[in-house]
Structures are given as C-alpha cells and as structure tokens.
Motif scaffolding. Structure first.
Motif, mmCIF file in Angstrom:
data_model
loop_
_atom_site.group_PDB
_atom_site.id
_atom_site.type_symbol
_atom_site.label_atom_id
_atom_site.label_comp_id
_atom_site.label_asym_id
_atom_site.label_seq_id
_atom_site.Cartn_x
_atom_site.Cartn_y
_atom_site.Cartn_z
ATOM 1 N N ASP A 101 30.943 41.123 32.587
ATOM 2 C CA ASP A 101 32.071 41.338 31.679
ATOM 3 C C ASP A 101 33.271 40.577 32.225
ATOM 4 O OD1 ASP A 101 33.387 42.950 33.634
ATOM 5 O OD2 ASP A 101 32.483 44.763 32.817
ATOM 6 N N ALA A 102 34.394 40.689 31.540
ATOM 7 C CA ALA A 102 35.569 39.897 31.915
ATOM 8 C C ALA A 102 36.075 40.212 33.317
ATOM 9 C CB ALA A 102 36.680 40.117 30.892
ATOM 10 N N ALA A 103 35.786 41.410 33.834
ATOM 11 C CA ALA A 103 36.265 41.801 35.161
ATOM 12 C C ALA A 103 35.333 41.352 36.292
ATOM 13 C CB ALA A 103 36.437 43.321 35.221
ATOM 14 N N THR A 104 34.159 40.840 35.952
ATOM 15 C CA THR A 104 33.185 40.440 36.963
ATOM 16 C C THR A 104 33.656 39.209 37.722
ATOM 17 O OG1 THR A 104 31.394 41.248 35.532
ATOM 18 C CG2 THR A 104 30.763 39.821 37.361
ATOM 19 N N LYS A 105 33.709 39.317 39.045
ATOM 20 C CA LYS A 105 34.017 38.146 39.875
ATOM 21 C C LYS A 105 32.725 37.340 39.997
ATOM 22 C CE LYS A 105 35.794 36.789 44.414
ATOM 23 N NZ LYS A 105 34.846 35.721 44.568
ATOM 24 N N LEU A 106 32.779 36.101 39.570
ATOM 25 C CA LEU A 106 31.570 35.293 39.497
ATOM 26 C C LEU A 106 31.368 34.451 40.752
ATOM 27 C CD1 LEU A 106 31.969 34.180 35.789
ATOM 28 C CD2 LEU A 106 30.455 35.954 36.681
ATOM 29 N N ASP A 107 30.088 34.223 41.078
ATOM 30 C CA ASP A 107 29.696 33.324 42.156
ATOM 31 C C ASP A 107 29.219 32.018 41.535
ATOM 32 O OD1 ASP A 107 30.183 35.332 44.029
ATOM 33 O OD2 ASP A 107 28.088 35.990 44.101
ATOM 34 N N LYS A 108 28.979 31.021 42.388
ATOM 35 C CA LYS A 108 28.422 29.759 41.897
ATOM 36 C C LYS A 108 26.907 29.795 42.038
ATOM 37 C CE LYS A 108 32.396 26.891 42.292
ATOM 38 N NZ LYS A 108 32.910 25.564 42.457
ATOM 39 N N GLY A 109 26.229 29.480 40.929
ATOM 40 C CA GLY A 109 24.778 29.443 40.930
ATOM 41 C C GLY A 109 24.282 28.004 40.947
ATOM 42 N N VAL A 110 23.060 27.816 40.484
ATOM 43 C CA VAL A 110 22.452 26.495 40.405
ATOM 44 C C VAL A 110 23.330 25.606 39.533
ATOM 45 C CG1 VAL A 110 20.401 25.253 39.605
ATOM 46 C CG2 VAL A 110 20.150 27.447 40.761
ATOM 47 N N TRP A 111 23.479 24.349 39.899
ATOM 48 C CA TRP A 111 24.327 23.363 39.221
ATOM 49 C C TRP A 111 25.794 23.819 39.181
ATOM 50 C CZ3 TRP A 111 19.889 24.773 36.025
ATOM 51 C CH2 TRP A 111 18.786 23.964 36.268
ATOM 52 N N ASN A 112 26.173 24.738 40.096
ATOM 53 C CA ASN A 112 27.542 25.267 40.156
ATOM 54 C C ASN A 112 27.945 26.038 38.903
ATOM 55 O OD1 ASN A 112 28.198 24.458 42.790
ATOM 56 N ND2 ASN A 112 28.594 22.378 42.070
ATOM 57 N N ILE A 113 26.974 26.509 38.147
ATOM 58 C CA ILE A 113 27.265 27.316 36.964
ATOM 59 C C ILE A 113 27.603 28.726 37.438
ATOM 60 C CG2 ILE A 113 26.309 28.310 34.847
ATOM 61 C CD1 ILE A 113 24.513 25.808 34.669
ATOM 62 N N PRO A 114 28.724 29.295 36.968
ATOM 63 C CA PRO A 114 29.093 30.653 37.390
ATOM 64 C C PRO A 114 28.054 31.699 36.990
ATOM 65 C CG PRO A 114 30.976 29.533 36.441
ATOM 66 C CD PRO A 114 29.777 28.675 36.159
ATOM 67 N N ILE A 115 27.775 32.610 37.930
ATOM 68 C CA ILE A 115 26.832 33.710 37.703
ATOM 69 C C ILE A 115 27.421 34.997 38.278
ATOM 70 C CG2 ILE A 115 24.759 32.256 37.705
ATOM 71 C CD1 ILE A 115 24.301 33.195 40.650
ATOM 72 N N PRO A 116 26.998 36.144 37.748
ATOM 73 C CA PRO A 116 27.426 37.409 38.366
ATOM 74 C C PRO A 116 26.895 37.504 39.789
ATOM 75 C CG PRO A 116 26.551 37.770 36.156
ATOM 76 C CD PRO A 116 26.214 36.353 36.533
ATOM 77 N N PRO A 117 27.604 38.234 40.656
ATOM 78 C CA PRO A 117 27.184 38.336 42.058
ATOM 79 C C PRO A 117 25.888 39.129 42.214
ATOM 80 C CG PRO A 117 28.984 39.844 41.627
ATOM 81 C CD PRO A 117 28.811 39.022 40.379
ATOM 82 N N ALA A 118 25.301 39.026 43.400
ATOM 83 C CA ALA A 118 24.016 39.672 43.680
ATOM 84 C C ALA A 118 24.060 41.184 43.520
ATOM 85 C CB ALA A 118 23.542 39.308 45.076
ATOM 86 N N ASP A 119 25.232 41.794 43.661
ATOM 87 C CA ASP A 119 25.293 43.247 43.521
ATOM 88 C C ASP A 119 25.514 43.711 42.078
ATOM 89 O OD1 ASP A 119 27.933 42.448 43.261
ATOM 90 O OD2 ASP A 119 28.724 43.897 44.716
ATOM 91 N N ALA A 120 25.614 42.778 41.131
ATOM 92 C CA ALA A 120 25.724 43.160 39.720
ATOM 93 C C ALA A 120 24.377 43.723 39.251
ATOM 94 C CB ALA A 120 26.112 41.958 38.869
ATOM 95 N N ALA A 121 24.432 44.694 38.366
ATOM 96 C CA ALA A 121 23.204 45.335 37.874
ATOM 97 C C ALA A 121 22.320 44.333 37.146
ATOM 98 C CB ALA A 121 23.564 46.491 36.946
ATOM 99 N N ILE A 122 21.019 44.410 37.419
ATOM 100 C CA ILE A 122 20.042 43.616 36.670
ATOM 101 C C ILE A 122 19.703 44.383 35.405
ATOM 102 C CG2 ILE A 122 17.701 42.674 36.667
ATOM 103 C CD1 ILE A 122 18.005 42.233 39.686
#
Length: 195
Positions: A101-122
């Motif tokens: 959601d808008a409050a999620t601090k995003l990490d960089k994933g493959v190709w530097n595309i932003p992704i939710p962090p590892a502790d975000a719910a699957i």
C-alpha cells in the motif's frame, strides 16, 4: 507489419526483435498521452471488475513505459480492496505476491524495480494485472522473456483457485500472434487502450 510463422530456430530471435520494437514504440509515447490512456485503462478496469471490496489485486510497478496504475490502486484500496506487487524470488521460478500500500517502504528488486520488503505479508491475489509488451488475438502475452508470469499462472492454476489474469497495455501493442510456445498461457482478459 504482418507476423508470419517463423521457423523454430528463428523464433527466439523474432520474439526479441518484436520486444525491442514494441518497447521502443511504447517508450516514445509522450508522458501526457500515456497518463490520459492510463486514466481510460482505470475506467475500463472498474467496469470489468465491478465490486472489488475484499479482493486482493496484484498490480506491478511501472517499468519502461508500462501503464501506471498506482493512482487506480489507491482508489481500489479506498474501495476496500487489498493490493500487492509481484516479486521475483529466483530465476525460472514463479513469482510471489507481497502486500503493498502507499505506506509500504519499498526495496529494490530485480532490474531495480521497487518491491515490498521481505517482511511484507505474502498474499494470494484474486486478480492479477500483467503488463504486456505485446498481446495477440488469442490473448497470449509477449513479456520480457523471463517466463515469470507464465510460470506463476501455471502454478496457481494447479494449486487452488485461480486468479483472474488481465493483460493490460496500449493498442499499439496488439500483435497478430506471438507464436506461443507450449508453456505460454493466455490471459483471461485483455484491456488495451489507445495511446
């Protein structure tokens, strides 16, 4: 350009050539034109999906001129839907979906595309939006060539209720055929808008 059947030994080269051509054309669309097209795409998604309250929608972070549906995602959350982003875990494996959601601090994933962090719910989405590089009349999607969406859809269809998979993009991405491989999986729906 008419897409004629290609010999199997030229198919990978042909697909890469089509990818390059379509991505270049998409990136040449002026930002203001894409923004207007994205608003139209959001309207068509609303009409297709109807009541989304309580459903989980997987979007994607826009990349290389793809439709930007982040504003639409915010409206979906206000309507009671949950949203998620796909995450590449490893090469040649299905994607996973992490809550976003808008409050999620995003990490960089493959190709530097932003992704939710590892502790975000699957989460398991009810609806998956798949950006297209190209899309043919049989709803087969030409993507970037990693096979992530096809593997993911195949895995989800064998393990439980399958999400509705919607290919999204612009009219200029229509193709006669992508010459699907045996492992390519068609989308359930497609929404391509003028841009």
């Amino acid at each position: 350009m008419t897409n004629l059947p290609c010999p199997p030994d030229n198919l990978d080269r042909w697909r890469q050539s089509e990818r390059d051509r379509l991505i270049e054309a998409r990136q040449k669309i002026p930002v203001s034109v894409r923004q207007a097209a994205d608003k139209e795409l959001a309207k068509r998604l609303d009409a297709l999906l109807g009541d989304i309250s309580g459903r989980i929608i997987s979007l994607y972070w826009p990349f290389r001129g793809e439709p930007d549906l982040r504003h639409w995602a915010a409206a979906c959350r206000k309507s009671g839907a949950g949203t998620a982003l796909p995450v590449v875990v490893a090469k040649a494996t299905p994607l996973i979906f992490r809550q976003w959601d808008a409050a999620t601090k995003l990490d960089k994933g493959v190709w530097n595309i932003p992704i939710p962090p590892a502790d975000a719910a699957i989460v398991i989405p009810d609806i998956v939006l798949a950006p297209v590089v190209g899309l043919d009349a049989q709803l087969y999607r030409l993507g970037y060539g990693g096979g992530f969406f096809d593997r993911t859809i195949a895995a989800m269809r064998t393990t439980g209720p399958s999400p509705a998979v919607i290919g999204v993009g612009y009219d200029m991405q229509r193709m006669e055929t992508i010459h699907p491989h045996r492992f390519d999986i068609p989308m359930d729906h497609a929404l391509l808008v003028p841009a």
